[in-house]
Design a protein around this motif. Sequence first.
Motif, PDB file in Angstrom:
ATOM      1  N   ASP A  74       0.701  -1.917  -0.172  1.00  0.00           N
ATOM      2  CA  ASP A  74       0.058   0.437  -0.317  1.00  0.00           C
ATOM      3  C   ASP A  74       1.222   1.007  -0.016  1.00  0.00           C
ATOM      4  OD1 ASP A  74      -1.113   2.277   0.215  1.00  0.00           O
ATOM      5  OD2 ASP A  74      -2.833   0.583   1.627  1.00  0.00           O
ATOM      6  N   ALA A  75       1.270   1.828  -0.767  1.00  0.00           N
ATOM      7  CA  ALA A  75       1.941   3.010  -1.258  1.00  0.00           C
ATOM      8  C   ALA A  75       1.629   4.596  -0.220  1.00  0.00           C
ATOM      9  CB  ALA A  75       1.557   3.452  -2.812  1.00  0.00           C
ATOM     10  N   THR A  76       0.332   4.597   0.258  1.00  0.00           N
ATOM     11  CA  THR A  76      -0.164   5.319   1.609  1.00  0.00           C
ATOM     12  C   THR A  76       0.818   5.292   2.637  1.00  0.00           C
ATOM     13  OG1 THR A  76      -2.404   3.887   2.485  1.00  0.00           O
ATOM     14  CG2 THR A  76      -2.303   5.365   0.346  1.00  0.00           C
ATOM     15  N   LEU A  77       1.621   3.958   2.701  1.00  0.00           N
ATOM     16  CA  LEU A  77       2.707   3.697   4.151  1.00  0.00           C
ATOM     17  C   LEU A  77       3.314   4.883   3.704  1.00  0.00           C
ATOM     18  CD1 LEU A  77       1.561  -0.457   4.590  1.00  0.00           C
ATOM     19  CD2 LEU A  77       0.968   1.738   5.828  1.00  0.00           C
ATOM     20  N   LEU A  78       3.916   5.051   2.173  1.00  0.00           N
ATOM     21  CA  LEU A  78       4.890   5.877   2.160  1.00  0.00           C
ATOM     22  C   LEU A  78       4.984   7.389   2.646  1.00  0.00           C
ATOM     23  CD1 LEU A  78       5.626   5.280  -1.796  1.00  0.00           C
ATOM     24  CD2 LEU A  78       6.477   3.859   0.663  1.00  0.00           C
ATOM     25  N   ARG A  79       4.206   7.553   3.355  1.00  0.00           N
ATOM     26  CA  ARG A  79       4.279   9.062   3.874  1.00  0.00           C
ATOM     27  C   ARG A  79       3.614   8.708   5.445  1.00  0.00           C
ATOM     28  NH1 ARG A  79      -1.135   8.774  -0.050  1.00  0.00           N
ATOM     29  NH2 ARG A  79      -1.288   9.163   2.405  1.00  0.00           N
ATOM     30  N   GLY A  80       3.789   7.515   6.230  1.00  0.00           N
ATOM     31  CA  GLY A  80       4.458   7.744   7.372  1.00  0.00           C
ATOM     32  C   GLY A  80       4.998   6.608   7.922  1.00  0.00           C
ATOM     33  N   PHE A  81       5.672   6.195   7.158  1.00  0.00           N
ATOM     34  CA  PHE A  81       7.064   5.449   7.210  1.00  0.00           C
ATOM     35  C   PHE A  81       8.217   5.334   6.538  1.00  0.00           C
ATOM     36  CE2 PHE A  81       3.115   3.150   8.975  1.00  0.00           C
ATOM     37  CZ  PHE A  81       2.766   3.168   9.988  1.00  0.00           C
ATOM     38  N   ASP A  82       9.430   4.951   7.067  1.00  0.00           N
ATOM     39  CA  ASP A  82      10.301   4.992   6.373  1.00  0.00           C
ATOM     40  C   ASP A  82      11.281   3.092   6.173  1.00  0.00           C
ATOM     41  OD1 ASP A  82      13.163   5.401   4.983  1.00  0.00           O
ATOM     42  OD2 ASP A  82      14.845   5.074   6.849  1.00  0.00           O
ATOM     43  N   VAL A  83       9.957   2.956   4.885  1.00  0.00           N
ATOM     44  CA  VAL A  83       9.879   1.561   4.218  1.00  0.00           C
ATOM     45  C   VAL A  83      11.229   0.933   4.436  1.00  0.00           C
ATOM     46  CG1 VAL A  83       7.379   1.379   3.620  1.00  0.00           C
ATOM     47  CG2 VAL A  83       9.627   1.988   1.921  1.00  0.00           C
ATOM     48  N   THR A  84      11.853   1.970   4.041  1.00  0.00           N
ATOM     49  CA  THR A  84      13.813   1.684   3.691  1.00  0.00           C
ATOM     50  C   THR A  84      14.532   1.294   4.575  1.00  0.00           C
ATOM     51  OG1 THR A  84      14.705   4.022   3.350  1.00  0.00           O
ATOM     52  CG2 THR A  84      13.507   3.457   1.385  1.00  0.00           C
ATOM     53  N   ALA A  85      14.591   1.802   5.999  1.00  0.00           N
ATOM     54  CA  ALA A  85      14.683   1.720   7.425  1.00  0.00           C
ATOM     55  C   ALA A  85      15.959   0.340   7.007  1.00  0.00           C
ATOM     56  CB  ALA A  85      13.684   2.191   7.672  1.00  0.00           C
ATOM     57  N   GLY A  86      17.339   0.335   7.304  1.00  0.00           N
ATOM     58  CA  GLY A  86      18.050  -1.063   7.599  1.00  0.00           C
ATOM     59  C   GLY A  86      18.271  -1.645   6.527  1.00  0.00           C
ATOM     60  N   ILE A  87      17.639  -1.425   5.133  1.00  0.00           N
ATOM     61  CA  ILE A  87      17.541  -2.134   4.191  1.00  0.00           C
ATOM     62  C   ILE A  87      19.321  -2.073   3.426  1.00  0.00           C
ATOM     63  CG2 ILE A  87      17.414  -0.411   2.566  1.00  0.00           C
ATOM     64  CD1 ILE A  87      15.670  -1.723   0.586  1.00  0.00           C
ATOM     65  N   LYS A  88      19.758  -3.227   2.830  1.00  0.00           N
ATOM     66  CA  LYS A  88      20.843  -3.205   2.979  1.00  0.00           C
ATOM     67  C   LYS A  88      21.627  -2.745   1.213  1.00  0.00           C
ATOM     68  CE  LYS A  88      21.062  -8.211   5.388  1.00  0.00           C
ATOM     69  NZ  LYS A  88      20.110  -9.319   4.749  1.00  0.00           N
ATOM     70  N   PRO A  89      22.774  -2.604   1.182  1.00  0.00           N
ATOM     71  CA  PRO A  89      23.122  -1.914  -0.120  1.00  0.00           C
ATOM     72  C   PRO A  89      22.742  -1.977  -1.309  1.00  0.00           C
ATOM     73  CG  PRO A  89      24.548  -1.731   1.766  1.00  0.00           C
ATOM     74  CD  PRO A  89      24.071  -3.211   2.273  1.00  0.00           C
ATOM     75  N   LYS A  90      22.441  -3.618  -1.458  1.00  0.00           N
ATOM     76  CA  LYS A  90      21.650  -4.285  -3.056  1.00  0.00           C
ATOM     77  C   LYS A  90      20.807  -4.459  -2.456  1.00  0.00           C
ATOM     78  CE  LYS A  90      26.717  -5.962  -4.403  1.00  0.00           C
ATOM     79  NZ  LYS A  90      27.388  -6.520  -4.907  1.00  0.00           N
ATOM     80  N   GLY A  91      20.035  -4.025  -1.235  1.00  0.00           N
ATOM     81  CA  GLY A  91      18.606  -3.861  -1.632  1.00  0.00           C
ATOM     82  C   GLY A  91      17.439  -4.062  -2.358  1.00  0.00           C
ATOM     83  N   LEU A  92      16.659  -3.889  -2.219  1.00  0.00           N
ATOM     84  CA  LEU A  92      15.626  -3.570  -3.363  1.00  0.00           C
ATOM     85  C   LEU A  92      14.309  -3.568  -2.701  1.00  0.00           C
ATOM     86  CD1 LEU A  92      14.043  -3.075  -6.583  1.00  0.00           C
ATOM     87  CD2 LEU A  92      14.016  -5.419  -6.095  1.00  0.00           C
ATOM     88  N   VAL A  93      13.257  -2.080  -3.122  1.00  0.00           N
ATOM     89  CA  VAL A  93      12.450  -1.734  -2.321  1.00  0.00           C
ATOM     90  C   VAL A  93      11.078  -2.436  -4.269  1.00  0.00           C
ATOM     91  CG1 VAL A  93      10.479  -0.444  -1.456  1.00  0.00           C
ATOM     92  CG2 VAL A  93      12.720  -0.217  -0.630  1.00  0.00           C
ATOM     93  N   ILE A  94      10.088  -3.048  -3.687  1.00  0.00           N
ATOM     94  CA  ILE A  94       9.326  -3.150  -5.229  1.00  0.00           C
ATOM     95  C   ILE A  94       7.954  -2.097  -3.805  1.00  0.00           C
ATOM     96  CG2 ILE A  94       7.810  -4.536  -5.996  1.00  0.00           C
ATOM     97  CD1 ILE A  94       9.785  -6.707  -5.662  1.00  0.00           C
ATOM     98  N   VAL A  95       7.415  -1.822  -4.447  1.00  0.00           N
ATOM     99  CA  VAL A  95       6.035  -0.815  -4.467  1.00  0.00           C
ATOM    100  C   VAL A  95       4.869  -1.071  -5.227  1.00  0.00           C
ATOM    101  CG1 VAL A  95       4.772   1.831  -4.203  1.00  0.00           C
ATOM    102  CG2 VAL A  95       7.133   1.293  -3.115  1.00  0.00           C
ATOM    103  N   ASN A  96       3.668  -1.118  -4.548  1.00  0.00           N
ATOM    104  CA  ASN A  96       2.213  -1.126  -5.336  1.00  0.00           C
ATOM    105  C   ASN A  96       2.234   0.196  -5.241  1.00  0.00           C
ATOM    106  OD1 ASN A  96      -0.182  -1.545  -6.438  1.00  0.00           O
ATOM    107  ND2 ASN A  96      -1.156  -2.149  -4.111  1.00  0.00           N
ATOM    108  N   ASP A  97       2.499   0.791  -7.386  1.00  0.00           N
ATOM    109  CA  ASP A  97       2.287   2.358  -7.385  1.00  0.00           C
ATOM    110  C   ASP A  97       1.959   1.958  -8.765  1.00  0.00           C
ATOM    111  OD1 ASP A  97       1.067   5.110  -7.290  1.00  0.00           O
ATOM    112  OD2 ASP A  97       2.319   5.312  -5.533  1.00  0.00           O
ATOM    113  N   GLU A  98       1.748   3.174  -9.650  1.00  0.00           N
ATOM    114  CA  GLU A  98       1.714   2.988 -10.921  1.00  0.00           C
ATOM    115  C   GLU A  98       2.498   3.921 -11.194  1.00  0.00           C
ATOM    116  OE1 GLU A  98      -1.439   2.113 -13.220  1.00  0.00           O
ATOM    117  OE2 GLU A  98      -2.411   1.638 -11.139  1.00  0.00           O
ATOM    118  N   ILE A  99       2.883   5.224 -10.814  1.00  0.00           N
ATOM    119  CA  ILE A  99       3.770   5.919 -10.626  1.00  0.00           C
ATOM    120  C   ILE A  99       5.204   5.485 -11.333  1.00  0.00           C
ATOM    121  CG2 ILE A  99       2.167   8.039  -9.391  1.00  0.00           C
ATOM    122  CD1 ILE A  99       4.998   7.917  -7.396  1.00  0.00           C
ATOM    123  N   ALA A 100       6.141   6.036 -11.339  1.00  0.00           N
ATOM    124  CA  ALA A 100       7.675   5.789 -11.934  1.00  0.00           C
ATOM    125  C   ALA A 100       8.560   5.633 -10.309  1.00  0.00           C
ATOM    126  CB  ALA A 100       8.011   7.186 -13.149  1.00  0.00           C
TER     127      ALA A 100
END
Length: 197
Positions: A74-100
């Motif tokens: 849920d992309a609305t979670l991007l407004r209240g949470f740092d979803v990238t917190a702790g991600i490893k250097p070569k990590g990947l975030v996949i977001v359910n959204d239509e925008i780039a």
Amino acid sequence: MKEIRIHARAGQGAITTAMLLALAAFKEETYALAFPHFGAERMGAPLNAYVRLSNAPVGIRTQVREPDYVLVQDATLLRGFDVTAGIKPKGLVIVNDEIAAADLGLRKGVKVMTVPASRIAAETVGRADRANTAMLGAFAAATDEIRLESLKKAVMERFPGAMGQKNVAALEKAYELAKAGQDKKRSSRALAKPARR
């Protein structure tokens, strides 16, 4: 060991997402552990689910604080949470959204991709709030951590019959879309390389 953190809202199937990924891993004879983290949540409240995949038995039972991969259902979670917190250097975030991905406003230096999982779910499953199998299809395409065929088997085991077929269609559609996006990026990088002299 690979660690996955899933961000979603209660009722969006995050726990099912984690369980399906673990079940698919078992089918590949990979050790897996999947579990949620939530309190007395109401529908729509933010929650996390976690998955660990390993070639050896998984003894760690703590929350995933340094993920290799993050799925945001849920992309609305991007407004209240740092979803990238702790991600490893070569990590990947996949977001359910239509925008780039570049327009999401996530911190620089983090690899991000978007997939229109809600739209895919609406077209295949008939419910936009059931984007979890589409997210898993994109995950399989982007990471090569799990095979699409294993996910299909896990889905059909969890949802036999017509509902399973609809979810398999969501898996396939998201997988194809994510693979096409990956191939396009590789082609763009190849074209951008300066010619050798």
